[in-house]
Scaffold this motif. Structure first.
Motif, PDB file in Angstrom:
ATOM      1  N   VAL A 108      16.888   1.697  -3.520  1.00 44.64           N
ATOM      2  CA  VAL A 108      16.131   2.772  -4.172  1.00 44.64           C
ATOM      3  C   VAL A 108      16.521   2.886  -5.638  1.00 44.64           C
ATOM      4  CG1 VAL A 108      15.783   5.276  -4.248  1.00 44.64           C
ATOM      5  CG2 VAL A 108      15.714   4.075  -2.061  1.00 44.64           C
ATOM      6  N   ARG A 109      17.812   2.842  -5.932  1.00 44.13           N
ATOM      7  CA  ARG A 109      18.251   2.971  -7.319  1.00 44.13           C
ATOM      8  C   ARG A 109      17.734   1.817  -8.190  1.00 44.13           C
ATOM      9  NH1 ARG A 109      22.527   5.396  -4.555  1.00 44.13           N
ATOM     10  NH2 ARG A 109      23.516   3.394  -4.060  1.00 44.13           N
ATOM     11  N   GLU A 110      17.728   0.620  -7.654  1.00 44.37           N
ATOM     12  CA  GLU A 110      17.229  -0.520  -8.418  1.00 44.37           C
ATOM     13  C   GLU A 110      15.724  -0.404  -8.653  1.00 44.37           C
ATOM     14  OE1 GLU A 110      18.375  -4.282  -6.783  1.00 44.37           O
ATOM     15  OE2 GLU A 110      20.395  -3.573  -6.312  1.00 44.37           O
ATOM     16  N   ALA A 111      14.977  -0.072  -7.602  1.00 42.89           N
ATOM     17  CA  ALA A 111      13.525   0.029  -7.735  1.00 42.89           C
ATOM     18  C   ALA A 111      13.134   1.188  -8.653  1.00 42.89           C
ATOM     19  CB  ALA A 111      12.883   0.202  -6.358  1.00 42.89           C
ATOM     20  N   PRO A 169       0.790  -1.241   0.000  1.00 42.03           N
ATOM     21  CA  PRO A 169       0.000   0.000   0.000  1.00 42.03           C
ATOM     22  C   PRO A 169       0.815   1.280   0.000  1.00 42.03           C
ATOM     23  CG  PRO A 169      -0.101  -1.086   2.149  1.00 42.03           C
ATOM     24  CD  PRO A 169       0.545  -2.051   1.211  1.00 42.03           C
ATOM     25  N   LEU A 170       2.020   1.277   0.585  1.00 40.08           N
ATOM     26  CA  LEU A 170       2.784   2.522   0.671  1.00 40.08           C
ATOM     27  C   LEU A 170       3.215   3.030  -0.702  1.00 40.08           C
ATOM     28  CD1 LEU A 170       5.089   2.025   3.794  1.00 40.08           C
ATOM     29  CD2 LEU A 170       2.721   2.802   3.677  1.00 40.08           C
ATOM     30  N   VAL A 171       3.551   2.112  -1.595  1.00 40.46           N
ATOM     31  CA  VAL A 171       4.044   2.533  -2.905  1.00 40.46           C
ATOM     32  C   VAL A 171       2.969   3.268  -3.693  1.00 40.46           C
ATOM     33  CG1 VAL A 171       3.507   0.347  -4.057  1.00 40.46           C
ATOM     34  CG2 VAL A 171       5.283   1.818  -4.972  1.00 40.46           C
ATOM     35  N   ALA A 172       1.713   2.858  -3.515  1.00 41.18           N
ATOM     36  CA  ALA A 172       0.624   3.511  -4.242  1.00 41.18           C
ATOM     37  C   ALA A 172       0.497   4.968  -3.842  1.00 41.18           C
ATOM     38  CB  ALA A 172      -0.683   2.769  -4.002  1.00 41.18           C
ATOM     39  N   GLU A 173       0.666   5.254  -2.542  1.00 44.14           N
ATOM     40  CA  GLU A 173       0.569   6.642  -2.085  1.00 44.14           C
ATOM     41  C   GLU A 173       1.673   7.494  -2.710  1.00 44.14           C
ATOM     42  OE1 GLU A 173      -0.274   7.730   1.892  1.00 44.14           O
ATOM     43  OE2 GLU A 173      -0.961   5.732   2.451  1.00 44.14           O
ATOM     44  N   VAL A 184      16.413  10.304  -6.204  1.00 44.98           N
ATOM     45  CA  VAL A 184      16.753   9.379  -7.283  1.00 44.98           C
ATOM     46  C   VAL A 184      15.735   9.453  -8.420  1.00 44.98           C
ATOM     47  CG1 VAL A 184      17.026   6.940  -7.892  1.00 44.98           C
ATOM     48  CG2 VAL A 184      18.051   7.829  -5.793  1.00 44.98           C
ATOM     49  N   THR A 185      14.468   9.606  -8.076  1.00 46.84           N
ATOM     50  CA  THR A 185      13.427   9.622  -9.107  1.00 46.84           C
ATOM     51  C   THR A 185      13.245  10.992  -9.745  1.00 46.84           C
ATOM     52  OG1 THR A 185      11.704  10.085  -7.447  1.00 46.84           O
ATOM     53  CG2 THR A 185      12.147   7.767  -7.974  1.00 46.84           C
ATOM     54  N   GLY A 186      13.716  12.042  -9.082  1.00 49.68           N
ATOM     55  CA  GLY A 186      13.511  13.387  -9.599  1.00 49.68           C
ATOM     56  C   GLY A 186      12.103  13.902  -9.395  1.00 49.68           C
ATOM     57  N   ARG A 187      11.329  13.221  -8.556  1.00 49.16           N
ATOM     58  CA  ARG A 187       9.957  13.647  -8.277  1.00 49.16           C
ATOM     59  C   ARG A 187       9.900  14.424  -6.967  1.00 49.16           C
ATOM     60  NH1 ARG A 187       5.440   9.350  -8.318  1.00 49.16           N
ATOM     61  NH2 ARG A 187       4.274  11.305  -8.258  1.00 49.16           N
ATOM     62  N   GLU A 188       8.879  15.270  -6.836  1.00 43.43           N
ATOM     63  CA  GLU A 188       8.637  15.959  -5.574  1.00 43.43           C
ATOM     64  C   GLU A 188       7.787  15.049  -4.695  1.00 43.43           C
ATOM     65  OE1 GLU A 188       7.016  19.823  -5.987  1.00 43.43           O
ATOM     66  OE2 GLU A 188       8.636  20.570  -7.273  1.00 43.43           O
ATOM     67  N   LEU A 189       8.431  14.377  -3.771  1.00 43.85           N
ATOM     68  CA  LEU A 189       7.762  13.453  -2.865  1.00 43.85           C
ATOM     69  C   LEU A 189       7.925  13.956  -1.442  1.00 43.85           C
ATOM     70  CD1 LEU A 189       9.118  10.073  -4.343  1.00 43.85           C
ATOM     71  CD2 LEU A 189       6.961  11.222  -4.900  1.00 43.85           C
ATOM     72  N   SER A 190       6.911  13.744  -0.620  1.00 41.84           N
ATOM     73  CA  SER A 190       6.966  14.242   0.752  1.00 41.84           C
ATOM     74  C   SER A 190       6.468  13.173   1.717  1.00 41.84           C
ATOM     75  CB  SER A 190       6.108  15.509   0.900  1.00 41.84           C
ATOM     76  OG  SER A 190       4.745  15.232   0.611  1.00 41.84           O
ATOM     77  N   TYR A 191       6.782  13.409   2.973  1.00 46.55           N
ATOM     78  CA  TYR A 191       6.340  12.519   4.043  1.00 46.55           C
ATOM     79  C   TYR A 191       5.581  13.336   5.067  1.00 46.55           C
ATOM     80  CZ  TYR A 191       6.564   9.789   8.347  1.00 46.55           C
ATOM     81  OH  TYR A 191       6.236   9.144   9.512  1.00 46.55           O
ATOM     82  N   ARG A 192       4.420  12.825   5.477  1.00 46.54           N
ATOM     83  CA  ARG A 192       3.621  13.504   6.504  1.00 46.54           C
ATOM     84  C   ARG A 192       3.329  12.533   7.629  1.00 46.54           C
ATOM     85  NH1 ARG A 192      -2.152  14.544   6.702  1.00 46.54           N
ATOM     86  NH2 ARG A 192      -2.310  13.941   4.498  1.00 46.54           N
ATOM     87  N   GLY A 223      14.940   2.354 -11.094  1.00 40.71           N
ATOM     88  CA  GLY A 223      15.268   1.920 -12.438  1.00 40.71           C
ATOM     89  C   GLY A 223      14.200   1.032 -13.035  1.00 40.71           C
ATOM     90  N   ALA A 224      13.470   0.323 -12.177  1.00 47.02           N
ATOM     91  CA  ALA A 224      12.386  -0.529 -12.647  1.00 47.02           C
ATOM     92  C   ALA A 224      11.074   0.243 -12.805  1.00 47.02           C
ATOM     93  CB  ALA A 224      12.183  -1.701 -11.677  1.00 47.02           C
ATOM     94  N   GLY A 225      11.095   1.547 -12.491  1.00 47.10           N
ATOM     95  CA  GLY A 225       9.902   2.380 -12.675  1.00 47.10           C
ATOM     96  C   GLY A 225       8.869   2.264 -11.586  1.00 47.10           C
ATOM     97  N   VAL A 226       9.283   1.791 -10.391  1.00 42.67           N
ATOM     98  CA  VAL A 226       8.321   1.548  -9.317  1.00 42.67           C
ATOM     99  C   VAL A 226       7.548   2.800  -8.926  1.00 42.67           C
ATOM    100  CG1 VAL A 226       8.123   0.970  -6.854  1.00 42.67           C
ATOM    101  CG2 VAL A 226       9.520  -0.445  -8.369  1.00 42.67           C
ATOM    102  N   TRP A 227       8.238   3.940  -8.809  1.00 45.04           N
ATOM    103  CA  TRP A 227       7.577   5.162  -8.338  1.00 45.04           C
ATOM    104  C   TRP A 227       7.264   6.142  -9.464  1.00 45.04           C
ATOM    105  CZ3 TRP A 227      12.229   3.641  -5.640  1.00 45.04           C
ATOM    106  CH2 TRP A 227      11.968   2.922  -4.458  1.00 45.04           C
ATOM    107  N   LYS A 228       7.254   5.661 -10.671  1.00 46.44           N
ATOM    108  CA  LYS A 228       6.982   6.539 -11.807  1.00 46.44           C
ATOM    109  C   LYS A 228       5.529   6.993 -11.768  1.00 46.44           C
ATOM    110  CE  LYS A 228       8.022   6.865 -16.734  1.00 46.44           C
ATOM    111  NZ  LYS A 228       8.535   6.125 -17.896  1.00 46.44           N
ATOM    112  N   GLY A 229       5.286   8.286 -11.794  1.00 53.09           N
ATOM    113  CA  GLY A 229       3.925   8.817 -11.663  1.00 53.09           C
ATOM    114  C   GLY A 229       3.086   8.586 -12.887  1.00 53.09           C
TER     115      GLY A 229
END
Length: 281
Positions: free
Chosen positions: A270-273, A137-141, A204-212, A275-281
């Motif tokens: 993180v670099r491996e995941a 579930p965390l990856v979806a967020e 690593v992904t170049g995305r704006e990601l945050s933690y709350r 590279g596999a596009g796990v967090w690609k928006g």
């Protein structure tokens, strides 16, 4: 008496949770070691809640990896693991390795049930999985909303790569003389807060990601809103309320002790995941 399992070549290991984060990697590592893997799943006729399905899965095996579904409370898990371990001994499957959680008091009765079974047991206590950020579930967020909402506060965790857990488990499964009767604690090589972990993913992904950070009860309400059954949500609230209090803000040397090498770093994961596009928006 401790059984010497000798070479892994040709031996058969029962793997519960074989489609899960650790079980799938344990199955992969066991095959790489020359073992025959017997997946214990409902599709293969195994059900943790139906004891009549256990004997047929265990019969003729040499060892077993036990991981009980995490959405079940401690008393039920302890009872089931104890009964399954005793059934394994009756089926002459004496070499059992249980996945447990480092610092989780709720898991201690399950460990004790295994110890009392008469099996040649090993407990592997793991820190928080690195792959919790890339699977489940965390990856979806992170992927869909760019924000991780979680009750981790500013607590530091030594996130461990599940491939290291799997390698330790297989070593324990195949070397009965060395690891029987031991508790092995495994972690990653450095401490990170959940916010720092998300920041590394963002870099690593170049995305704006945050933690709350939110309190555990608020997180339970969020889970319920996502459709998680109330019983499971309440269990997770109780678990996180105690487990994420700083008790795990230290490193463990189980990976080095068993495998003779350093554990995989969170940054490598993180670099491996990524590279596999796990967090690609």
């Amino acid at each position: 008496m401790t059984q010497n399992t000798g070479s892994a070549q040709g031996s058969t290991v029962v793997v519960t949770g074989a489609s899960g984060r650790t079980g799938s990697r344990v199955a992969e590592a066991a095959r790489a070691a020359g073992m025959t893997v017997r997946a214990a799943s409902r599709t293969q006729g195994f059900d943790w809640r139906d004891r009549s399905t256990w004997a047929q899965v265990l019969r003729g095996a040499d060892a077993a990896y036990l991981v009980y579904p995490s959405d079940v409370g401690a008393p039920e898990a302890a009872e089931a693991v104890g009964h399954l371990a005793r059934e394994a001994v009756r089926q002459e499957v004496r070499r059992l390795v249980l996945l447990s959680a480092r610092g989780e008091e709720q898991a201690l009765p399950t460990e004790e049930a295994l110890r009392g079974s008469g099996a040649d047991w090993t407990v592997v206590r793991a820190a928080w999985f690195a792959q919790n950020f890339s699977e489940g579930p965390l990856v979806a967020e992170l992927r869909e909303y760019g924000e991780l909402v979680f009750p981790g506060g500013a607590v530091r965790e030594p996130f461990v790569d599940v491939r290291d857990i799997a390698d330790v488990v297989v070593a324990a499964l195949t070397d009965g003389d060395r690891y029987a009767g031991q508790v092995l604690e495994v972690s990653g090589p450095r401490l990170l807060t959940f916010g720092e972990a998300v920041a590394e993913i963002a870099a690593v992904t170049g995305r704006e990601l945050s933690y709350r950070a939110v309190p555990a009860p608020r997180y339970g309400e969020r889970l319920a809103g996502f459709g998680v059954p109330r019983e499971e949500a309440d269990y997770l609230v109780d678990l996180f309320g105690s487990l994420l209090d700083g008790r795990n803000a230290h490193l463990s040397d189980g990976v080095r002790q068993v495998l003779g090498r350093e554990p995989r770093d969170f940054g490598d994961f993180v670099r491996e995941a990524a590279g596999a596009g796990v967090w690609k928006g």
